[in-house]
Design a protein around this motif. Structure first.
Motif, PDB file in Angstrom:
ATOM      1  N   ALA A  37      -2.747  -8.674   3.690  1.00 20.61           N
ATOM      2  CA  ALA A  37      -1.635  -8.585   2.743  1.00 20.61           C
ATOM      3  C   ALA A  37      -2.005  -7.707   1.549  1.00 20.61           C
ATOM      4  N   VAL A  38      -3.214  -7.864   1.040  1.00 15.80           N
ATOM      5  CA  VAL A  38      -3.659  -7.036  -0.085  1.00 15.80           C
ATOM      6  C   VAL A  38      -3.851  -5.590   0.369  1.00 15.80           C
ATOM      7  N   ALA A  39      -4.422  -5.408   1.545  1.00 14.83           N
ATOM      8  CA  ALA A  39      -4.653  -4.050   2.052  1.00 14.83           C
ATOM      9  C   ALA A  39      -3.341  -3.300   2.230  1.00 14.83           C
ATOM     10  N   ARG A  40      -2.301  -4.003   2.680  1.00 18.16           N
ATOM     11  CA  ARG A  40      -1.025  -3.349   2.962  1.00 18.16           C
ATOM     12  C   ARG A  40      -0.203  -3.115   1.704  1.00 18.16           C
ATOM     13  N   THR A  41      -0.319  -3.992   0.731  1.00 19.85           N
ATOM     14  CA  THR A  41       0.513  -3.866  -0.475  1.00 19.85           C
ATOM     15  C   THR A  41      -0.201  -3.183  -1.630  1.00 19.85           C
TER      16      THR A  41
ATOM     17  N   ALA B  60       1.649  -7.982  -5.480  1.00 15.72           N
ATOM     18  CA  ALA B  60       2.536  -7.687  -4.353  1.00 15.72           C
ATOM     19  C   ALA B  60       2.226  -8.586  -3.167  1.00 15.72           C
ATOM     20  N   ALA B  61       0.948  -8.867  -2.924  1.00 15.15           N
ATOM     21  CA  ALA B  61       0.574  -9.771  -1.841  1.00 15.15           C
ATOM     22  C   ALA B  61       1.090 -11.179  -2.105  1.00 15.15           C
ATOM     23  N   THR B  62       1.127 -11.570  -3.382  1.00 16.24           N
ATOM     24  CA  THR B  62       1.669 -12.877  -3.755  1.00 16.24           C
ATOM     25  C   THR B  62       3.123 -12.998  -3.341  1.00 16.24           C
ATOM     26  N   ARG B  63       3.910 -11.939  -3.596  1.00 19.12           N
ATOM     27  CA  ARG B  63       5.329 -11.976  -3.219  1.00 19.12           C
ATOM     28  C   ARG B  63       5.497 -12.033  -1.710  1.00 19.12           C
ATOM     29  N   GLU B  64       4.610 -11.386  -0.982  1.00 19.09           N
ATOM     30  CA  GLU B  64       4.720 -11.357   0.483  1.00 19.09           C
ATOM     31  C   GLU B  64       4.323 -12.694   1.093  1.00 19.09           C
ATOM     32  N   LEU B  65       3.293 -13.335   0.552  1.00 26.71           N
ATOM     33  CA  LEU B  65       2.758 -14.548   1.157  1.00 26.71           C
ATOM     34  C   LEU B  65       3.295 -15.822   0.524  1.00 26.71           C
ATOM     35  N   GLY B  66       3.868 -15.706  -0.674  1.00 25.79           N
ATOM     36  CA  GLY B  66       4.404 -16.886  -1.337  1.00 25.79           C
ATOM     37  C   GLY B  66       3.337 -17.828  -1.850  1.00 25.79           C
ATOM     38  N   THR B  67       2.199 -17.288  -2.273  1.00 20.57           N
ATOM     39  CA  THR B  67       1.132 -18.104  -2.835  1.00 20.57           C
ATOM     40  C   THR B  67       0.649 -17.453  -4.120  1.00 20.57           C
ATOM     41  N   SER B  68      -0.358 -18.057  -4.776  1.00 24.48           N
ATOM     42  CA  SER B  68      -0.778 -17.578  -6.086  1.00 24.48           C
ATOM     43  C   SER B  68      -1.786 -16.439  -5.971  1.00 24.48           C
TER      44      SER B  68
ATOM     45  N   LEU C  24     -14.949  -4.979   0.198  1.00 25.69           N
ATOM     46  CA  LEU C  24     -13.815  -4.449   0.968  1.00 25.69           C
ATOM     47  C   LEU C  24     -12.817  -3.682   0.110  1.00 25.69           C
ATOM     48  N   PHE C  25     -12.821  -3.939  -1.192  1.00 22.29           N
ATOM     49  CA  PHE C  25     -11.865  -3.284  -2.090  1.00 22.29           C
ATOM     50  C   PHE C  25     -12.570  -2.760  -3.334  1.00 22.29           C
ATOM     51  N   GLU C  26     -12.084  -1.641  -3.833  1.00 25.13           N
ATOM     52  CA  GLU C  26     -12.379  -1.223  -5.195  1.00 25.13           C
ATOM     53  C   GLU C  26     -11.293  -1.821  -6.088  1.00 25.13           C
ATOM     54  N   ARG C  27     -11.695  -2.613  -7.095  1.00 19.92           N
ATOM     55  CA  ARG C  27     -10.738  -3.238  -8.007  1.00 19.92           C
ATOM     56  C   ARG C  27     -10.476  -2.271  -9.155  1.00 19.92           C
ATOM     57  N   LEU C  28      -9.353  -1.568  -9.115  1.00 15.04           N
ATOM     58  CA  LEU C  28      -8.992  -0.594 -10.133  1.00 15.04           C
ATOM     59  C   LEU C  28      -7.857  -1.134 -10.997  1.00 15.04           C
ATOM     60  N   ASN C  29      -7.649  -0.506 -12.160  1.00 18.18           N
ATOM     61  CA  ASN C  29      -6.538  -0.917 -13.014  1.00 18.18           C
ATOM     62  C   ASN C  29      -5.188  -0.708 -12.325  1.00 18.18           C
ATOM     63  N   THR C  30      -5.145   0.260 -11.418  1.00 21.93           N
ATOM     64  CA  THR C  30      -3.890   0.578 -10.732  1.00 21.93           C
ATOM     65  C   THR C  30      -3.687  -0.236  -9.459  1.00 21.93           C
ATOM     66  N   GLY C  31      -4.681  -1.029  -9.064  1.00 18.31           N
ATOM     67  CA  GLY C  31      -4.529  -1.841  -7.868  1.00 18.31           C
ATOM     68  C   GLY C  31      -5.800  -1.917  -7.051  1.00 18.31           C
ATOM     69  N   TYR C  32      -5.687  -2.438  -5.867  1.00 21.30           N
ATOM     70  CA  TYR C  32      -6.818  -2.613  -4.960  1.00 21.30           C
ATOM     71  C   TYR C  32      -6.832  -1.477  -3.947  1.00 21.30           C
ATOM     72  N   VAL C  33      -7.962  -0.781  -3.827  1.00 22.38           N
ATOM     73  CA  VAL C  33      -8.107   0.340  -2.895  1.00 22.38           C
ATOM     74  C   VAL C  33      -9.208  -0.004  -1.903  1.00 22.38           C
TER      75      VAL C  33
ATOM     76  N   GLU D 291     -12.410  -0.212   7.881  1.00 24.62           N
ATOM     77  CA  GLU D 291     -12.861  -0.599   9.214  1.00 24.62           C
ATOM     78  C   GLU D 291     -12.430  -2.029   9.532  1.00 24.62           C
ATOM     79  N   ILE D 292     -12.565  -2.926   8.552  1.00 21.08           N
ATOM     80  CA  ILE D 292     -12.160  -4.317   8.756  1.00 21.08           C
ATOM     81  C   ILE D 292     -10.653  -4.407   8.938  1.00 21.08           C
ATOM     82  N   GLN D 293      -9.875  -3.580   8.221  1.00 20.82           N
ATOM     83  CA  GLN D 293      -8.420  -3.612   8.375  1.00 20.82           C
ATOM     84  C   GLN D 293      -8.023  -3.295   9.820  1.00 20.82           C
ATOM     85  N   ALA D 294      -8.633  -2.275  10.402  1.00 18.41           N
ATOM     86  CA  ALA D 294      -8.304  -1.906  11.781  1.00 18.41           C
ATOM     87  C   ALA D 294      -8.603  -3.060  12.735  1.00 18.41           C
ATOM     88  N   ARG D 295      -9.757  -3.723  12.541  1.00 16.13           N
ATOM     89  CA  ARG D 295     -10.120  -4.827  13.424  1.00 16.13           C
ATOM     90  C   ARG D 295      -9.223  -6.047  13.186  1.00 16.13           C
TER      91      ARG D 295
END
Length: 293
Positions: A11-15, A20-28, A47-56, A63-67
């Motif tokens: 959810a985080v990878a896609r949004t 945005a992942a919170t809105r998709e999954l309905g959790t905190s 798995l992510f770079e935590r940037l001010n503009t979001g998660y990259v 690689e993990i996303q594909a699997r």
């Protein structure tokens, strides 16, 4: 490793963000952040770079996303296969569609569908947000845009005609609108809805006469009824509102094809097939009203 951690990760990878992942999954956000951190700890990788503009995604994250997506597809395929083998018209079906189609086309006939399939529950997902059938956010969709990618069945079930509508009070106050309807003030779509086809129709005529915008067709209809301006609305909705006047019809405004779409595997499941047939038959029965003739 917990499969749910992969679900939160996807959810985080896609949004691209926790919000945005919170809105998709309905959790905190806290829960999602904690589950993603747990997955990173279990894998021993960032798995992510935590940037001010979001998660990259990092290279490891990609690689993990594909699997994870391959695992997700396999889980969904198992669920679809079980449904198909059972052959029972029961459970729930999530139908993604616009608010006008849900409220004014399907809802009035929902009780007849319920009488035919009492063990089947309809779940409506409305709005213009893109809904992924492949990720099982919905089982099928009734939409005005034909998807070009994905292993879907796509069935054209009709067309929807649109017209330009103003309140009868506005037309009474400005009789010239009947001869020159495009001289009216307009109610348009918010800039965030630029992918909505009707947005371009308004801009092509309005010049600088857009007096209000909204992200909802129902709000635009209400503003038109309040004499704020004219709105482009689906004829099958606006023609039934007694204090609205059609200034221009589909031949002058536009029509859009209406498609019912489902994942090919899921379309063979009896409960989904029942809804597919119901929606397709309903659109055929209401074809003249939908076209706006």
């Amino acid at each position: 490793m917990d499969w749910n951690d992969l679900r939160y990760f996807l959810a985080v990878a896609r949004t691209g963000s926790l919000s945005a992942a919170t809105r998709e999954l309905g959790t905190s956000q806290a829960t999602i952040g904690r589950r993603v951190q747990a997955l990173e700890t279990a894998l021993g990788a960032v798995l992510f770079e935590r940037l001010n503009t979001g998660y990259v995604l990092t290279s490891a994250g990609r690689e993990i996303q594909a699997r994870a997506e391959a695992a997700e597809a396999a889980v969904l395929a198992v669920a679809r296969g079980v449904d198909r083998e059972l052959g029972q018209v029961q459970g729930s079906v999530r139908l993604a569609t616009g608010e006008a189609l849900a409220s004014h086309l399907i809802a009035p006939r929902a009780s007849l569908f319920r009488a035919t399939y009492p063990a089947l529950r309809l779940e409506f997902v409305t709005g213009f947000r893109a809904v992924s059938l492949s990720r099982h956010e919905a089982d099928l969709a009734l939409r005005l845009i034909r998807p070009d990618q994905g292993d879907y069945i796509r069935r054209k079930v009709g067309v929807v005609g649109f017209g330009l509508y103003a309140s009868s009070a506005s037309v009474d106050a400005h009789p010239a609108l009947r001869c020159d309807p495009w001289s009216v003030d307009f109610i348009g779509w918010d800039a965030s809805m630029r992918d909505v086809p009707m947005t371009g129709w308004i801009k092509g005529q309005a010049l600088d006469r857009i007096v209000a915008t909204a992200t909802s067709m129902n709000v635009q209809l209400a503003l038109a009824r309040a004499s704020l301006g004219a709105a482009i609305l689906p004829c099958f909705v606006a023609d039934s509102v007694p204090d609205l006047v059609r200034l221009a019809g589909p031949s002058d405004v536009g029509i859009l094809d209406l498609w019912v779409v489902a994942h090919r595997d899921l379309s063979r499941v009896p409960r989904v097939r029942a809804v597919l047939d119901f929606v397709g038959g309903l659109c055929e029965q209401e074809s003249a009203r939908l076209r706006g003739v």
